[in-house]
Write an enzyme that holds these catalytic residues in place. Sequence first.
Site, PDB file in Angstrom:
ATOM      1  N   CYS A   1       6.189   0.776  10.490  1.00  0.00           N
ATOM      2  CA  CYS A   1       5.567  -0.119   9.510  1.00  0.00           C
ATOM      3  C   CYS A   1       5.592  -1.495  10.147  1.00  0.00           C
ATOM      4  O   CYS A   1       6.644  -1.915  10.668  1.00  0.00           O
ATOM      5  CB  CYS A   1       6.362  -0.124   8.203  1.00  0.00           C
ATOM      6  SG  CYS A   1       5.830  -1.425   7.052  1.00  0.00           S
ATOM      7  N   THR A   2       4.463  -2.185  10.132  1.00  0.00           N
ATOM      8  CA  THR A   2       4.383  -3.446  10.878  1.00  0.00           C
ATOM      9  C   THR A   2       5.180  -4.578  10.235  1.00  0.00           C
ATOM     10  O   THR A   2       5.342  -5.642  10.839  1.00  0.00           O
ATOM     11  CB  THR A   2       2.911  -3.867  11.081  1.00  0.00           C
ATOM     12  OG1 THR A   2       2.247  -3.863   9.806  1.00  0.00           O
ATOM     13  CG2 THR A   2       2.206  -2.921  12.024  1.00  0.00           C
TER      14      THR A   2
ATOM     15  N   TYR B   1       0.826  -1.211   0.000  1.00  0.00           N
ATOM     16  CA  TYR B   1       0.000   0.000   0.000  1.00  0.00           C
ATOM     17  C   TYR B   1       0.862   1.265   0.000  1.00  0.00           C
ATOM     18  O   TYR B   1       0.408   2.328  -0.430  1.00  0.00           O
ATOM     19  CB  TYR B   1      -0.873   0.044   1.265  1.00  0.00           C
ATOM     20  CG  TYR B   1      -2.128  -0.799   1.239  1.00  0.00           C
ATOM     21  CD1 TYR B   1      -2.329  -1.805   0.298  1.00  0.00           C
ATOM     22  CD2 TYR B   1      -3.127  -0.588   2.193  1.00  0.00           C
ATOM     23  CE1 TYR B   1      -3.482  -2.575   0.306  1.00  0.00           C
ATOM     24  CE2 TYR B   1      -4.289  -1.338   2.200  1.00  0.00           C
ATOM     25  CZ  TYR B   1      -4.465  -2.344   1.263  1.00  0.00           C
ATOM     26  OH  TYR B   1      -5.615  -3.094   1.284  1.00  0.00           O
ATOM     27  N   GLY B   2       2.067   1.127   0.539  1.00  0.00           N
ATOM     28  CA  GLY B   2       2.892   2.308   0.828  1.00  0.00           C
ATOM     29  C   GLY B   2       3.317   3.132  -0.367  1.00  0.00           C
ATOM     30  O   GLY B   2       3.838   4.224  -0.216  1.00  0.00           O
TER      31      GLY B   2
ATOM     32  N   CYS C   1      -1.657  -1.808  10.188  1.00  0.00           N
ATOM     33  CA  CYS C   1      -0.949  -1.278   9.025  1.00  0.00           C
ATOM     34  C   CYS C   1      -0.817   0.225   9.252  1.00  0.00           C
ATOM     35  O   CYS C   1      -1.839   0.929   9.351  1.00  0.00           O
ATOM     36  CB  CYS C   1      -1.776  -1.560   7.766  1.00  0.00           C
ATOM     37  SG  CYS C   1      -1.096  -0.829   6.269  1.00  0.00           S
TER      38      CYS C   1
HETATM   39  N1  DGL Z   1       2.562  -3.138   7.130  1.00  0.00           N
HETATM   40  C1  DGL Z   1       2.207  -1.939   6.399  1.00  0.00           C
HETATM   41  C2  DGL Z   1       2.481  -0.726   7.273  1.00  0.00           C
HETATM   42  O1  DGL Z   1       2.531  -0.885   8.499  1.00  0.00           O
HETATM   43  C3  DGL Z   1       2.888  -1.979   5.075  1.00  0.00           C
HETATM   44  C4  DGL Z   1       2.314  -1.064   4.079  1.00  0.00           C
HETATM   45  C5  DGL Z   1       2.553  -1.448   2.650  1.00  0.00           C
HETATM   46  O2  DGL Z   1       1.865  -2.356   2.182  1.00  0.00           O
HETATM   47  O3  DGL Z   1       3.368  -0.793   1.992  1.00  0.00           O
HETATM   48  O4  DGL Z   1       2.606   0.378   6.806  1.00  0.00           O
END
Ligand code: DGL
Length: 270
Positions: free
Chosen positions: A194-195, A39-40, A70
């Site tokens: 970011c997780t 998503y980032g 997220c």
């Molecule tokens: N684990 C998502 C976060 O904490 C990752 C986001 C992504 O998909 O880029 O931002």
Amino acid sequence: MPVGIFDSGLGGLTVFNAIRQRMPEQPLLYLGDNKHTPYGVRDPEDIYELTVRNTQQLFDQGCDLVILACNTASAVALRRMQETWIPSNKRVLGVFVPLIEALTERKWGDNSPPREVAVNQVALFATPATVASRAFQRELAFRAVGVDVEAQPCGGLVDALEMNDLELAEAMVHSHVAALLRRMPKPQAAVLGCTHYPILEHVFQEALGPDVTVYSQGNLVAASLEDYLRRHPDLIGADGATRCMTTGDPKSVSVAATRFLGKHMVFEAA
Ligand code: DGL
């Protein structure tokens, strides 16, 4: 009823794992949007729409409480969801606030004016969308004064971790940390915003050096959820089993998740 946990992919499993260890009795329903990860690097409208769609899916599966595990979704979509979309009988929580409360030594619900805190140089590592949103700085400013935040967008790191290319991911951590240290040579604290990143917490710590305190979200979010459920016992449900769902291919996501977490994981199709 299960507590829903959502992430764009595998990263939210670091939060899922910490919650499961802290509250083994609480059923959880994990949903990873592996079909659309990462998503980032998406634009805010896209992130909003995907987050709403997946949160609705967790509501439809019987979750009354959903945690956006997220940061990108929490930073970009949560406020708008709270203002315009979340039904009154449902709750959605993000992962930013527990982290910022820990950093600013606040207890939950302490709404006193912002004050000086022990740390004043903070390094933030997060996705490009989270960094661009400035949500971390906004939430911090509600609670603390005089804190400098230097943010490093870690482009590519989520992709490398989703592909389980740890060698590439570790090299990226070193180069992102080096880039940040050129702009802020002596941070006191570093936030893994970011997780996905806690899987490489030891690499961040090594690259930053022993004097930097590294904050990651798993345990902080789990402790905060436990506290939240104590205050909202109507949301606690012992019925139902813990399950993991994905919008991607369940077989390959199960293999990737097992490698990512180092624990046997089974995903089903969302
Ligand atoms: N684990 C998502 C976060 O904490 C990752 C986001 C992504 O998909 O880029 O931002």
